[in-house]
Design a protein around this motif. Structure first.
Motif, mmCIF file in Angstrom:
data_model
loop_
_atom_site.group_PDB
_atom_site.id
_atom_site.type_symbol
_atom_site.label_atom_id
_atom_site.label_comp_id
_atom_site.label_asym_id
_atom_site.label_seq_id
_atom_site.Cartn_x
_atom_site.Cartn_y
_atom_site.Cartn_z
ATOM 1 N N ASP A 239 0.819 -1.231 0.000
ATOM 2 C CA ASP A 239 0.000 0.000 0.000
ATOM 3 C C ASP A 239 0.842 1.265 0.000
ATOM 4 N N ALA A 240 2.039 1.176 0.615
ATOM 5 C CA ALA A 240 2.859 2.391 0.702
ATOM 6 C C ALA A 240 3.064 2.995 -0.678
ATOM 7 N N VAL A 241 3.354 2.170 -1.692
ATOM 8 C CA VAL A 241 3.629 2.749 -3.024
ATOM 9 C C VAL A 241 2.365 3.354 -3.631
ATOM 10 N N VAL A 242 1.207 2.769 -3.314
ATOM 11 C CA VAL A 242 -0.052 3.323 -3.827
ATOM 12 C C VAL A 242 -0.289 4.703 -3.195
ATOM 13 N N LEU A 243 -0.124 4.755 -1.880
ATOM 14 C CA LEU A 243 -0.345 6.016 -1.165
ATOM 15 C C LEU A 243 0.650 7.085 -1.606
ATOM 16 N N LEU A 244 1.912 6.694 -1.779
ATOM 17 C CA LEU A 244 2.921 7.672 -2.191
ATOM 18 C C LEU A 244 2.632 8.149 -3.616
ATOM 19 N N ALA A 245 2.137 7.245 -4.455
ATOM 20 C CA ALA A 245 1.776 7.640 -5.821
ATOM 21 C C ALA A 245 0.589 8.610 -5.787
ATOM 22 N N MET A 246 -0.333 8.401 -4.862
ATOM 23 C CA MET A 246 -1.453 9.351 -4.732
ATOM 24 C C MET A 246 -0.928 10.737 -4.349
ATOM 25 N N LEU A 247 0.028 10.783 -3.414
ATOM 26 C CA LEU A 247 0.611 12.075 -3.028
ATOM 27 C C LEU A 247 1.334 12.687 -4.229
ATOM 28 N N HIS A 248 2.011 11.829 -4.993
ATOM 29 C CA HIS A 248 2.700 12.297 -6.202
ATOM 30 C C HIS A 248 1.709 12.997 -7.139
ATOM 31 N N VAL A 249 0.564 12.367 -7.352
ATOM 32 C CA VAL A 249 -0.448 12.928 -8.260
ATOM 33 C C VAL A 249 -0.967 14.268 -7.721
ATOM 34 N N LEU A 250 -1.153 14.349 -6.403
ATOM 35 C CA LEU A 250 -1.621 15.616 -5.809
ATOM 36 C C LEU A 250 -0.690 16.761 -6.191
ATOM 37 N N PHE A 251 0.619 16.522 -6.059
ATOM 38 C CA PHE A 251 1.589 17.587 -6.374
ATOM 39 C C PHE A 251 1.637 17.836 -7.875
ATOM 40 N N GLU A 252 1.688 16.729 -8.626
ATOM 41 C CA GLU A 252 1.813 16.838 -10.080
ATOM 42 C C GLU A 252 0.661 17.655 -10.666
ATOM 43 N N GLU A 253 -0.533 17.441 -10.130
ATOM 44 C CA GLU A 253 -1.704 18.102 -10.709
ATOM 45 C C GLU A 253 -2.118 19.366 -9.947
ATOM 46 N N GLY A 254 -1.260 19.806 -9.036
ATOM 47 C CA GLY A 254 -1.529 21.057 -8.308
ATOM 48 C C GLY A 254 -2.780 21.002 -7.444
ATOM 49 N N LEU A 255 -2.999 19.875 -6.801
ATOM 50 C CA LEU A 255 -4.231 19.700 -6.015
ATOM 51 C C LEU A 255 -4.016 19.921 -4.517
ATOM 52 N N THR A 256 -2.855 20.444 -4.128
ATOM 53 C CA THR A 256 -2.579 20.558 -2.689
ATOM 54 C C THR A 256 -3.025 21.903 -2.125
ATOM 55 N N THR A 257 -3.680 21.819 -0.955
ATOM 56 C CA THR A 257 -4.090 23.033 -0.235
ATOM 57 C C THR A 257 -3.823 22.834 1.257
ATOM 58 N N PRO A 258 -2.547 22.756 1.639
ATOM 59 C CA PRO A 258 -2.237 22.457 3.049
ATOM 60 C C PRO A 258 -2.593 23.631 3.965
ATOM 61 N N PRO A 259 -2.909 23.339 5.228
ATOM 62 C CA PRO A 259 -3.184 24.425 6.182
ATOM 63 C C PRO A 259 -1.927 25.244 6.464
ATOM 64 N N SER A 260 -2.128 26.452 6.982
ATOM 65 C CA SER A 260 -1.002 27.382 7.188
ATOM 66 C C SER A 260 -0.033 26.904 8.275
ATOM 67 N N TYR A 261 -0.483 26.011 9.161
ATOM 68 C CA TYR A 261 0.372 25.601 10.283
ATOM 69 C C TYR A 261 1.167 24.325 9.975
ATOM 70 N N VAL A 262 1.352 24.045 8.679
ATOM 71 C CA VAL A 262 2.110 22.858 8.277
ATOM 72 C C VAL A 262 3.444 23.277 7.652
ATOM 73 N N ASP A 263 4.526 22.629 8.077
ATOM 74 C CA ASP A 263 5.846 22.908 7.510
ATOM 75 C C ASP A 263 6.339 21.738 6.664
ATOM 76 N N ASN A 264 7.293 22.048 5.790
ATOM 77 C CA ASN A 264 8.026 21.028 5.026
ATOM 78 C C ASN A 264 7.209 20.320 3.949
ATOM 79 N N VAL A 265 6.223 21.030 3.395
ATOM 80 C CA VAL A 265 5.436 20.455 2.300
ATOM 81 C C VAL A 265 6.335 20.176 1.086
ATOM 82 N N ALA A 266 7.264 21.102 0.838
ATOM 83 C CA ALA A 266 8.152 20.937 -0.326
ATOM 84 C C ALA A 266 9.008 19.672 -0.179
#
Ligand SMILES: Nc1nc2c(c(=O)[nH]1)N[C@H]1C(S)=C(S)[C@@H](COP(=O)(O)OP(=O)(O)OC[C@H]3O[C@@H](n4cnc5c(=O)[nH]c(N)nc54)[C@H](O)[C@@H]3O)O[C@H]1N2
Ligand SMILES: Nc1nc2c(c(=O)[nH]1)N[C@H]1C(S)=C(S)[C@@H](COP(=O)(O)OP(=O)(O)OC[C@H]3O[C@@H](n4cnc5c(=O)[nH]c(N)nc54)[C@H](O)[C@@H]3O)O[C@H]1N2
Ligand code: SF4
Ligand SMILES: [Mo]
Length: 721
Positions: A239-266
Motif C-alpha cells: 500500500d505504501a507505493v499506492v499512497l505515495l503515488a497518490m501524493l505524487h499525483v496531488l503535487f503533479e496536478e496542483g491539487l494541494t491546499t495544506p493548512p497554514s500551520y504545516v511545515d516542510n510540504v516541499a
C-alpha cells in the motif's frame, strides 16, 4: 414507562426484575446496552435506543455479554498450578505468593527480569486504565509489551511525530463525509477501529444515501468492499507505493491546499517525486489510471476522509502508510474540517491532561535484537528471545494482563515454549487458555457486567462527542475482586517488599492513589475537563451528547511550536528501507502465496469461543484462496492443506472464493484452541489453527509493530494421516 434504573446505581438484587443499562466492552464501538433481567437473570440484551452514540445498535457479540457473566468456565477465584492440576486458593494467599515471587526475582536479577504483557481488553476496562497502568509503572521494568505492537503502534508513532501526542489521532467525520477512502480495514465486520463508530452499517448507508462515495483498497473483497462504491485489490504489504503515488499525483496536478500551520510540504513533494503511479502499478496490482482518478476524486470531494487500519498497520511499512494517509488528508484540506477528519473532544481529555504521556522513541532498545522502544514498550515480537536468551536483563518472570499472546502474536507456538521456561508467571485473566495455562497463578478479576464502566480511550476516538458512565449491573461476590483491586493489592505488597527505604510520604501517596476506586478517579478527571460532571452522568446512564466533532486546530496540537512538521526525520529515514525493498522485487517466490488475516462479525480476537451463541453456524476458520490458486496446486474446494511459512506449518481446510485476490490467502486470527482438560471445553471443540503459528517475529515495521500481513507461505495437499 419502564424502569430503566435511572438514579438507582447500586447493583441489582438477586430477585430484581426490570431493565438496566450497561456498555459493551467487546470492541471499540462501545455500544450502549439495555438488559432485561428477570429475577436476577438476564433474559435479553438489546441496543439502547437512547444512547447518543450507538443509537440502539448491537451486534451478535454484544448479545453474548451475559454469557460471559454466567459462563461456568469463567474463573472467579485465584487458581494455582500444582503439577498438572489447578487448585483454588484464597486472595490474600495468592497476592502474597505473587508478590513474594516477583519481589524475589527483582531482588535477585533486577527490575528488567520481570516482563509484562497487556492485552486488548485492558483498553476496555476503566479499572485497568486507572490502576493497571500504575501497577505496570510501579514495576519499573523496561520489558513492557502489549497487543499494541501487533496492532496500532504505527498510528501512535505518527500521531506523536505529526501532532505531538501518540493518542492525538484524527477520526473520519463519518456522519458528514462525502468520500470515505478505506485502506485495509473491514468495519462491516470489525465495527471500526481507531474510529469508534457504532452502527457502522447504518452510518455507511446514510453516507451513500447522501450521494457519498466509499472506496475500499483491500486484497480481499470484504464485507465492507461489497457495500462500497468501488473496491480495488492491492497486493499485501504494498500500500505504501499506492499512497505515495497518490501524493505524487496531488503535487503533479496542483491539487494541494495544506493548512497554514504545516511545515516542510516541499520536502514531501521531493520525497514522493519518484513514486509515479506507473511504478506503483506492477508492485501493488492497482492500475495507474485507478490511482490517478482516485486521487482526483478524493481531492475534488466536498469533505473526504482517508482511513487505514489493521491491513496497513500490521504491515512492513505501517508507519509510512499511516503517515501518507495523514498527508492525503492534510494536503487536500480535509484535515480538521467537517466531513474530513477531526479530533474528538472527550469529556476526559486524556491527551491534553497527559493521562497518557505524549510518547517517545528509541530511549532504550531491546536487549537481544537491539530494537527501539516506543512510548515505553518494546515490540512483542521480541518477547520470546528476551525470555530465552541468557544474560543480564533476561526475563525470568512474566505478568500477563488480559492477553493471549500465544494465539495473538507472531510465532506464538515458540512463545508458549518460552513461557514454560520461566521461573514464575502470573496471569490476570478471567479464563484458562493457551497463554494463561502456562502461568503458576491466575488472578481472575470480575467481568464487565460486574464493574463500573467509562471508556477513557474510545471516547477519544469516536465519530461524535459523547460521554457515558454505566455503574455495575451485578454485585460481585464477596470472594471476587475487581481488576483495580488486584492491581492495587499487588502494587502495595510489592512496594512493602521492595521499597522499604522509599520516603513515607511517597509511599502514602502511592497507596492512596491505588486505593481510590476508578469511579472516584474518574470524578476528579471529569471535574478537570468541565464538560460534564459525574453527577450528570449518573443521572443519564444512557450517555450525554456533547455534539458533533468540531475543528480544533492548531490550538489543540501538542507540538511545542503548535505546527505540524510534515516530513519528520523518522519517516523520511524509513524511505531507504522502502526503496531497498522495492529494488529487491516481490518477496514471494514462484510458488509462494501471501498470507493475510481476517475478522468475522461473530469473533472476538482469541476469546468468546466458548459461547455457543457465537460459534454455531458455518465454519469460519478455513483458509480462503482464489479458485485458480487451488486449481494450480491440484487442490479442490474443502481440501485439507498444509500451509508453511519460514516459521512453521499448519494443516487446515481450504475454501476457494474469488473474493480473494489471486496469489493471496487468508486465515482469521484467534483460532487454534488447545487447552486440554477442564474449562474452555467448548472452545477446545472449535476447529481451526492459529495464523500466528505462521507469522514471523522477524518481520517488523520501523515502529516495531509486527508485519502480520503479507507473510510468504506455500500451500500443498496435506498428507493423509
Ligand atoms: N495474525 C494476526 N494476529 C493478530 C491480529 C491480526 O489481525 N492478525 N490482530 C491483533 C490485534 S489488533 C489485537 S488487539 C490482538 C489481541 O491480542 P490479545 O490482547 O493478546 O488477545 P485477546 O484475544 O484479545 O485476549 C484477551 C484476553 O483477555 C481475557 N479477558 C477478557 N476480558 C477480560 C477482563 O475483563 N479482564 C481481564 N483481566 N482479562 C480479560 C481473555 O480471557 C483473553 O485471555 O491480536 C492481534 N493478533
Ligand atoms: N468482529 C470483530 N470485531 C473486532 C475484532 C474482532 O476480533 N472481531 N477485533 C477488534 C480489534 S482488536 C481491532 S484492532 C479492530 C480491527 O479492525 P479492522 O482493521 O477493520 O479489522 P480487520 O478485519 O482486521 O481488517 C483488516 C483488513 O485489512 C486487509 N488487509 C490485509 N493485508 C492488507 C494489506 O497489505 N493492504 C490492505 N490495503 N489491506 C490489507 C484484510 O483483508 C482486512 O479486510 O477490530 C476490532 N473489532
Ligand atoms: S459492535 Fe462492538 S461494542 Fe457494539 S455490541 Fe458489538 S461487540 Fe459490542
Ligand atoms: Mo486490536
Amino acid at each position: 414507562m419502564r424502569d430503566v434504573g435511572i438514579l438507582t446505581e447500586s447493583p441489582v438484587a438477586s430477585d430484581f426484575s426490570g431493565t438496566r443499562l450497561a456498555a459493551c466492552n467487546l470492541c471499540e464501538a462501545i455500544c450502549g446496552l439495555e438488559l432485561t433481567i428477570e429475577r436476577g437473570t438476564v433474559t435479553s440484551i438489546r441496543g439502547n435506543e437512547a444512547d447518543p452514540l450507538s443509537r440502539g445498535y448491537i451486534c451478535p457479540k454484544g448479545v453474548s455479554m451475559a454469557d460471559v457473566y454466567t459462563d461456568p468456565d469463567r474463573l472467579r477465584r485465584p487458581i494455582r498450578r500444582v503439577g498438572d492440576e489447578w487448585v483454588e486458593m484464597g486472595w490474600d494467599e495468592a497476592y502474597d505468593l505473587v508478590a513474594d515471587r516477583l519481589a524475589a526475582t527483582i531482588t535477585e536479577h533486577g527490575r528488567n527480569a520481570v516482563g509484562v504483557y497487556l492485552g486488548n481488553p485492558s483498553a476496555h476496562s476503566l479499572g485497568s486504565a486507572t490502576h493497571g497502568t500504575a501497577f505496570v509503572k510501579s514495576l519499573r521494568t523496561r520489558n513492557r509489551f502489549s497487543a499494541s505492537s501487533v496492532d496500532q503502534i504505527p498510528h501512535q508513532l505518527i500521531g506523536w511525530q505529526l501532532y505531538g501526542h501518540q493518542l492525538l489521532l484524527p477520526v473520519p467525520d463519518l456522519d458528514r463525509t462525502s468520500f470515505f477512502l478505506v485502506f485495509g480495514a473491514n468495519p462491516m465486520a470489525s465495527n471500526g477501529s481507531l474510529m469508534t463508530a457504532p452502527d457502522f452499517p447504518q452510518r455507511l448507508r446514510d453516507l451513500k444515501a447522501r450521494g457519498g462515495q466509499v472506496v475500499v483498497i483491500d486484497p480481499r473483497r470484504t464485507e465492507t468492499a461489497k457495500v462500497a462504491s468501488a473496491h480495488h485489490f492491492v497486493r499485501p504489504g504494498t500500500d505504501a507505493v499506492v499512497l505515495l503515488a497518490m501524493l505524487h499525483v496531488l503535487f503533479e496536478e496542483g491539487l494541494t491546499t495544506p493548512p497554514s500551520y504545516v511545515d516542510n510540504v516541499a520536502r514531501v513533494e521531493e520525497l514522493v517525486r519518484e513514486f509515479i503511479p506507473e511504478r506503483a502499478e506492477p508492485v501493488s496490482g492497482v492500475p495507474a489510471d485507478v490511482i490517478r482518478q482516485l486521487t482526483r476524486d478524493f481531492a475534488a470531494a466536498d469533505g473526504a476522509a482517508a482511513y487505514g487500519r489493521i491491513g496497513v498497520s500490521t504491515h512492513g511499512f505501517g508507519s509510512i502508510c499511516q503517515w501518507a494517509i495523514q498527508c492525503l488528508n492534510l494536503l487536500t484540506g480535509n484535515f480538521d474540517r467537517e466531513g474530513g477528519v477531526l479530533f474528538p473532544e472527550p469529556a476526559v481529555d486524556i491527551v491534553g491532561r497527559r493521562v497518557i504521556g505524549p510518547g517517545h522513541f528509541d530511549v532504550w532498545r531491546s536487549r537481544v535484537r537491539d530494537i527501539p522502544e516506543f512510548a515505553g514498550e518494546l515490540p512483542v515480537s521480541t518477547l520470546r528471545e528476551e525470555i530465552e536468551t541468557p544474560g543480564e536483563g533476561q526475563i525470568r518472570a512474566m505478568v500477563t494482563m488480559a492477553g493471549n499472546p500465544v494465539l495473538s502474536t507472531p510465532d506464538g507456538r515458540s512463545l508458549a515454549r518460552a513461557f514454560e521456561g520461566l521461573d514464575f508467571m502470573v496471569a490476570v485473566d478471567i479464563y484458562l487458555n493457551e497463554t494463561t495455562r502456562h502461568a503458576d497463578v491466575i488472578l481472575p478479576p470480575t467481568s464487565a457486567l460486574e464493574r463500573d464502566q467509562y471508556d477513557l480511550v474510545f471516547h477519544n476516538l469516536a465519530v461524535r462527542n459523547t460521554s457515558r458512565y454505566t455503574p455495575a449491573v451485578f454485585a460481585k461476590d464477596d470472594d471476587q475482586r475487581h481488576d483495580w483491586q488486584i492491581f492495587g493489592a499487588l502494587a502495595s505488597r510489592l512496594q512493602k517488599r521492595l521499597d522499604t527505604f522509599a520516603p513515607l510520604r511517597a509511599r502514602v501517596i502511592a497507596r492512596a492513589r491505588m486505593t481510590a476506586s476508578p469511579a472516584v478517579v474518574l470524578t476528579g478527571l471529569l471535574a478537570t475537563g468541565r464538560k460534564v460532571s459525574m453527577r450528570r452522568l449518573r443521572a443519564n446512564p444512557a450517555g450525554v451528547d456533547l455534539g458533533p466533532l468540531r475543528p480544533t486546530m492548531p490550538e489543540r496540537l501538542q507540538t511545542k511550536d503548535k505546527r505540524i512538521d510534515l516530513a519528520p526525520a523518522l519517516v523520511v529515514g524509513d524511505f531507504d528501507r522502502l526503496r531497498t525493498s522495492l529494488a529487491s522485487g516481490s518477496s514471494a517466490g514462484a510458488d509462494e502465496l501471501l498470507l493475510i488475516g481476517r475478522r468475522h462479525k461473530q469473533d472476538c480476537n482469541s476469546w468468546m469461543h466458548n459461547t455457543p451463541r457465537l460459534t454455531r453456524g458455518k465454519p469460519r476458520h478455513h483458509l480462503l484462496m482464489h479458485p485458480d490458486d487451488l486449481a494450480a496446486r491440484g487442490l479442490t474446494d474443502g481440501a485439507r492443506v498444509t500451509v508453511t511459512s519460514r516459521v512453521g506449518s499448519v494443516e487446515v481446510e481450504a475454501t476457494g472464493v474469488d473474493d480473494m485476490m489471486p496469489g493471496v490467502v487468508s486465515l482469521p486470527h484467534g483460532y487454534g484452541h488447545q487447552v486440554a482438560g477442564t474449562r474452555l471445553a467448548h472452545a477446545q471443540g472449535v476447529p481451526g489453527v492459529s495464523i500466528n503459528d505462521l507469522t514471523d517475529p522477524e518481520r517488523l515495521d520501523v515502529s516495531g509493530n509486527a508485519a502480520l500481513n503479507g507473510v510468504p507461505v506455500t500451500v500443498s495437499a496435506a498428507p493423509v494421516h
